[in-house]
Design an enzyme around this catalytic site. Sequence first.
Site, mmCIF file in Angstrom:
data_model
loop_
_atom_site.group_PDB
_atom_site.id
_atom_site.type_symbol
_atom_site.label_atom_id
_atom_site.label_comp_id
_atom_site.label_asym_id
_atom_site.label_seq_id
_atom_site.Cartn_x
_atom_site.Cartn_y
_atom_site.Cartn_z
ATOM 1 N N GLY A 97 0.566 -1.520 -0.181
ATOM 2 C CA GLY A 97 0.394 0.067 -0.310
ATOM 3 C C GLY A 97 0.773 1.186 -0.025
ATOM 4 N N GLY A 111 -0.531 4.868 -0.782
ATOM 5 C CA GLY A 111 -1.805 5.123 -0.230
ATOM 6 C C GLY A 111 -0.702 6.162 1.243
ATOM 7 N N GLY A 166 1.079 3.832 3.340
ATOM 8 C CA GLY A 166 2.363 3.411 3.140
ATOM 9 C C GLY A 166 3.008 3.591 2.959
ATOM 10 C CB SER A 219 -9.900 1.129 12.038
ATOM 11 O OG SER A 219 -10.702 2.240 12.034
ATOM 12 C CB SER A 220 -9.806 4.007 16.073
ATOM 13 O OG SER A 220 -10.549 4.974 15.230
ATOM 14 C CB CYS A 221 -13.629 2.132 12.825
ATOM 15 S SG CYS A 221 -13.771 0.744 11.221
ATOM 16 C CE1 TYR A 238 -11.053 -0.330 6.109
ATOM 17 C CE2 TYR A 238 -11.141 1.094 8.592
ATOM 18 C CZ TYR A 238 -10.358 0.431 7.503
ATOM 19 O OH TYR A 238 -8.770 1.173 7.419
ATOM 20 C CE LYS A 290 -7.962 -2.327 7.297
ATOM 21 N NZ LYS A 290 -6.919 -2.179 7.180
ATOM 22 N N PRO A 330 -3.941 2.759 14.673
ATOM 23 C CG PRO A 330 -4.151 3.126 12.462
ATOM 24 C CD PRO A 330 -4.105 1.790 13.216
ATOM 25 C CG LEU A 346 -4.237 7.508 10.294
ATOM 26 C CD1 LEU A 346 -3.487 6.362 9.525
ATOM 27 C CD2 LEU A 346 -3.471 8.057 12.426
ATOM 28 C CG HIS A 386 -11.455 9.397 6.635
ATOM 29 N ND1 HIS A 386 -10.109 8.587 5.559
ATOM 30 C CD2 HIS A 386 -11.924 8.634 7.233
ATOM 31 C CE1 HIS A 386 -10.304 7.205 6.014
ATOM 32 N NE2 HIS A 386 -11.021 7.531 6.846
ATOM 33 C CD1 TRP A 405 -21.305 16.496 4.351
ATOM 34 C CD2 TRP A 405 -20.553 14.914 5.156
ATOM 35 N NE1 TRP A 405 -21.367 16.186 3.118
ATOM 36 C CE2 TRP A 405 -20.447 15.409 3.395
ATOM 37 C CE3 TRP A 405 -20.602 13.556 4.999
ATOM 38 C CZ2 TRP A 405 -20.275 14.673 2.290
ATOM 39 C CZ3 TRP A 405 -19.357 12.727 4.343
ATOM 40 C CH2 TRP A 405 -20.021 13.439 2.622
HETATM 41 O O1 GFB Z 1 -14.375 11.250 8.751
HETATM 42 P P1 GFB Z 1 -15.530 10.410 8.806
HETATM 43 O O2 GFB Z 1 -15.801 10.681 7.634
HETATM 44 O O3 GFB Z 1 -15.788 8.816 9.456
HETATM 45 O O4 GFB Z 1 -16.121 11.392 9.810
HETATM 46 P P2 GFB Z 1 -15.844 8.988 10.829
HETATM 47 C C1 GFB Z 1 -16.464 11.719 10.976
HETATM 48 C C2 GFB Z 1 -17.418 12.818 11.191
HETATM 49 O O5 GFB Z 1 -17.501 14.434 10.429
HETATM 50 C C3 GFB Z 1 -18.181 12.037 11.254
HETATM 51 C C4 GFB Z 1 -18.497 15.032 10.203
HETATM 52 O O6 GFB Z 1 -19.587 13.108 12.069
HETATM 53 C C5 GFB Z 1 -19.188 13.344 9.646
HETATM 54 O O7 GFB Z 1 -20.947 13.246 9.574
HETATM 55 N N1 GFB Z 1 -18.174 15.549 9.137
HETATM 56 C C6 GFB Z 1 -18.667 16.809 8.535
HETATM 57 C C7 GFB Z 1 -17.707 14.937 7.439
HETATM 58 N N2 GFB Z 1 -18.143 16.960 7.731
HETATM 59 C C8 GFB Z 1 -18.083 16.209 6.901
HETATM 60 C C9 GFB Z 1 -17.909 16.109 5.797
HETATM 61 O O8 GFB Z 1 -17.669 16.876 4.668
HETATM 62 N N3 GFB Z 1 -16.684 14.641 4.700
HETATM 63 C C10 GFB Z 1 -16.657 13.861 5.992
HETATM 64 N N4 GFB Z 1 -15.873 12.513 5.772
HETATM 65 N N5 GFB Z 1 -17.751 14.153 7.143
HETATM 66 C C11 GFB Z 1 -14.693 6.236 9.835
HETATM 67 C C12 GFB Z 1 -14.808 4.983 9.398
HETATM 68 O O9 GFB Z 1 -15.238 7.324 10.213
HETATM 69 O O10 GFB Z 1 -13.148 6.641 9.769
HETATM 70 C C13 GFB Z 1 -13.693 4.374 9.144
HETATM 71 O O11 GFB Z 1 -15.900 4.368 7.934
HETATM 72 C C14 GFB Z 1 -12.645 4.684 9.401
HETATM 73 O O12 GFB Z 1 -14.108 2.945 8.971
HETATM 74 C C15 GFB Z 1 -12.427 5.776 9.532
HETATM 75 O O13 GFB Z 1 -12.823 3.928 11.114
HETATM 76 C C16 GFB Z 1 -10.817 6.598 10.250
HETATM 77 O O14 GFB Z 1 -14.610 9.486 11.820
HETATM 78 O O15 GFB Z 1 -17.480 8.680 11.446
#
Ligand code: GFB
Length: 319
Positions: free
Chosen positions: A11, A14, A17, A108-110, A137, A141, A164, A167, A180, A203
Amino acid sequence: MEKSSKIYVAGHNGMVGSAIVRILQKNGYKNLVLRSSSEVDLRDQKAVQQFFEAEKPEFVFLAAAKVGGILANNTYRANFLYDNLMIASNVIHAAYQFDVEKLLFLGSSCIYPKLAPQPLKEDYLLSGELEPTNEPYAIAKIAGIKLCETYRDQYGANFISAMPTNLYGPNDNYNLQTSHVLPALIKKFHLAKEKGLAEVEIWGSGSPLREFLYVDDLAEACLHLMLHYNGKQFVNVGSGKEISIKDLALTIKNIIGFEGELTFDSSKPDGTPRKLMDVSFLKEAGWEYKTELEDGIRMAYEDALEKGKLAEEIHLKQS
Ligand code: GFB
């Protein structure tokens, strides 16, 4: 691990990686084996076995994964489960078959239950129901962790795992549909400032709490564990500090210099309410984070600007 050891970073294109490759190169490790997904598809068992047989790496950092933010996890549920299960199974099994000396698997912490007590200690694994948006996911993991543990138990393989927290950093994904939160907000505030918009949409409710770690800190932790840790217990990797999504948005807004308002889109999911790692085990193993969130955001923003990742996405309308 010697400076001349043959090290495979799975990876390497990424975010994680590429950070591991940077830290290895910085520390004088010269014999790196790198393959893109088009060269070796890690979901293909035969291709993985042929690659390991030909290259015989001595050490493996398993950073390859299908990753994404909350929406991507919740939309492409089958891909997140299948791809990540296949990658973990194929690489870990080939590492055993071809006598890899040590492997580090990244999770992952999830993996922790949605409503686990906070901060999350390593032994809370499998103590409750997972967060539904990223259950596929998380299950892949957890399977990776269990592969490392069982190959250690049954075959004596020195396979370790690091978990982790969320990130961010150089080479992050800035596609607003799949990224993210942190790169998404950098891009949204940057574009809003450039275009003189009045509002930026966040969001969910803004109330979920998240912990963020700069990816070069994670890479340093991985190297530390590869050099000094040989336990069965997987290890949390984080800063031990949390921030609400609203406060994260305000921090990024200030760094970028956007002067408008925030709005909240309640049609988007919040995900897990809180996800703070207990990092005391890692501290005992001799490592602590270095990069403070604001400094890390500035570096990530600079990297994204330099690499032209903040251009507006063009959505083609279907006729
Ligand atoms: O980072 P994120 O997508 O993942 O979202 P998770 C974290 C929080 O930010 C959530 C909010 O409550 C989202 O609703 N958020 C606000 C947003 N605005 C935005 C935006 O514009 N984009 C995104 N993406 N989020 C992931 C897992 O969860 O974290 C994976 O789905 C993995 O499996 C990863 O563990 C590290 O922290 O919620």
